[in-house]
Enzyme design. Sequence first.
Site, PDB file in Angstrom:
ATOM      1  CD  GLU A  53      -3.217   0.401   2.183  1.00  0.00           C
ATOM      2  OE1 GLU A  53      -3.986  -0.548   1.973  1.00  0.00           O
ATOM      3  OE2 GLU A  53      -3.241   1.070   3.233  1.00  0.00           O
ATOM      4  CE  LYS A  89     -12.646   0.984   0.794  1.00  0.00           C
ATOM      5  NZ  LYS A  89     -12.051   1.825   1.849  1.00  0.00           N
ATOM      6  CG  HIS A 124       7.708 -29.827   0.561  1.00  0.00           C
ATOM      7  ND1 HIS A 124       8.204 -31.083   0.338  1.00  0.00           N
ATOM      8  CD2 HIS A 124       8.488 -29.285   1.539  1.00  0.00           C
ATOM      9  CE1 HIS A 124       9.225 -31.310   1.157  1.00  0.00           C
ATOM     10  NE2 HIS A 124       9.412 -30.239   1.902  1.00  0.00           N
TER      11      HIS A 124
END
Lengths: 428, 428
Positions: free
Chosen positions: A282, A417, A303
Amino acid sequence: MKFNLRYDTKYLDGFVSPKEMDSIWPEIQKSQGYLTARNGQGKEFLGWLDLPKNIDVNMVRDIEETAQKLRVNADVIVVIGIGGSYLGAKAVVEMLQPEFGEKKIIFAGHNLSAQYIAELLEFLKTKEVAINVISKSGETTEPAVIFRVLENFMRGKYGNDEIKDRIVCTTDAKKGLLKKIAEANGYKTFVIPDDIGGRFSVLTPVGLLPIAAAGINIWNFIAGARTAREALESGTLDTNISYKYAAVRNILYRKGKCIEVLSNFDYRLHYAAEWWKQLFGESEGKENKGIFPASCDFTTDLHSMGQLLQDGERNIFETFLIVEKELNDIEIPFAPKDLDKLNYLTGKEISFVNEQAYKGTSEAHFEGGVPNSAIILPNKTDFSIGELFYFFEKVVAISAYTLGVNPFNQPGVEAYKKKMFMLLGKNL
Amino acid sequence: MKFNLRYDTKYLDGFVSPKEMDSIWPEIQKSQGYLTARNGQGKEFLGWLDLPKNIDVNMVRDIEETAQKLRVNADVIVVIGIGGSYLGAKAVVEMLQPEFGEKKIIFAGHNLSAQYIAELLEFLKTKEVAINVISKSGETTEPAVIFRVLENFMRGKYGNDEIKDRIVCTTDAKKGLLKKIAEANGYKTFVIPDDIGGRFSVLTPVGLLPIAAAGINIWNFIAGARTAREALESGTLDTNISYKYAAVRNILYRKGKCIEVLSNFDYRLHYAAEWWKQLFGESEGKENKGIFPASCDFTTDLHSMGQLLQDGERNIFETFLIVEKELNDIEIPFAPKDLDKLNYLTGKEISFVNEQAYKGTSEAHFEGGVPNSAIILPNKTDFSIGELFYFFEKVVAISAYTLGVNPFNQPGVEAYKKKMFMLLGKNL
């Protein structure tokens, strides 16, 4: 206390030269200059910088007493928050709390999973419950919606009077919806300062109250951060490891290493890496720039991601997050028949095997073309975590200024948003 | 049953052209050709391809009965495995099991955290315990060490006779250390076939026994995979979504999109993404090539990685993993005073809000320069997950062949192990 994080750069050899370090040093100095003079971009959000030194001792005492009351009153404390109001506390709590058995702290409001909330409500029916809801404005959708649902549940369970002792709000000092809700209902409040952004707020009540509520010593946590602040306030690339790590990151990024993998060898640091992702992603991911932050929990992910790290596209650098001293250890027992052929490890501890896995991995990845360095914590204590978190905050400020962006804004987070609110039919 | 996964490519518009799709089509056909003729690189590991059709029904019945016995005998079943012997079962179990309260399945041997094992041993003291240990060779360090410790614990708790009913080994048919241990101690065994690599083994006993032990219907899971196998066996870019997704990935990678973020809007898919990371990272990450696989849990990570995804370096493409129908839903209650200003959502369900968050995000990221597509599951059931897993297996085979690498080997995974064994003093 002495600052005791170390930064090991052995496996940067041949990827980052002394000449490149010399040449970036003036830029690092300039970045530090913005912090010292408080005249860089985002200068109104520098409250975190001296916070460990200036922290209000009475406030910390109040947090501790409030946390203690919640712990006594409740089997489960539900902490409602998202992003910066979630990840710092989550990281510390997950690092230091027991793995099995019932959890004292449960996080919520960090997603919109109806199933999660439905199962949580069912689970809470038979428990004594307290809530700490965290939101600067009170308008962030996830915590607001989930708090509405849970406040409703609490009202039904305890009634309007008793919930006053069971709900604590961490929010703005004066304005905002959550502040109003707290005032209208008589909930205790703690203040989120104006000059500290969400991702830098772990040492404010945002992080401290849930951490204290988990039974962790927040004085030690703060002391760790204070020690780091002093050690990292000034210096050179050789004496200040926040400068060195910030320099390394920028040098590697300019050479096309566009992905940084923060790899631990202790899965308890998983959420520290999640917190780090927000802090770095950010702060730096803007203006079409920024290193992509990823993380691995080793040896688990050796793995799964191990093949690609060893042999894949060489656009990666790796930063190990290493804890030197394991808290509990287990000795590998002797087996008379040695059917599994592990008797060569008899009497060795599991942490010893893990340590050799780290050493083998860092060398193998280096030889495979992945420059790597390591941030080394002496142990996994409240104090060390305080050091680590302040260290990362200092690094990202220097690093983002050196990248040429404002470390303290987040202009892109509103884009989805706005569209979401339109779809939801909210009056904007 | 009908194959009911969908693949939505609306937000690839302008990033992937019809002409580019046409031009990659012969390559995709060639890749399918390697699978059909079984003459491509790694052709000895194609057992997964027809497994859902050819699966041994008696073996599945045996798995189910064994799982049922373990469930009855034990409060907790500890599943010991790592990588391909861990992630498939972990993904399915985490997706379908309740969030709160005691877990029936606990995974171990997937790391070398001494603290984890110390806390696990303490926790198991008061429980009835069973173990399923999974390892083809029995030589992988993590599960071997942890099984030695836990077998020791079980011997102390139950004695040599009773543990025979409490320990099940999933391993090679004939050779290897774990096979020998099982024979010497009279443990029941299930077979890991030779022609199926670890990351493709979720439909073998490796995945099926732990999944069944969690109480999940493995017949439905297998049926989902079988349905996917039929639907994805042949076709064109328009009719076969495994071809389309494989084509899209390669086209975007060739244009410099070197990071793929698999983003869900339901955190229950978190470990499905971890499984996907191994499947894709290990199949494609070789010869200095390969898309870097990362993942996000939204909306949680919109508040951490959201800024960078929206505005950071444009080297990313995103694949959404979407579940259309939420299992449990919660209606947002009415609040008389509307202090939080959420009454515009009263009567709406949380899943509706989550869905609008997805729609807003995919559009915002597209507009921000992140090409994105979506894999859409109708629901989160055993059947759908079976479809999804087979879909991904088929995609990665086509995609890796199209990238020009062997999808089925993992030449880089031994590099760190060799160094580790030297440091541990193992006789090699």
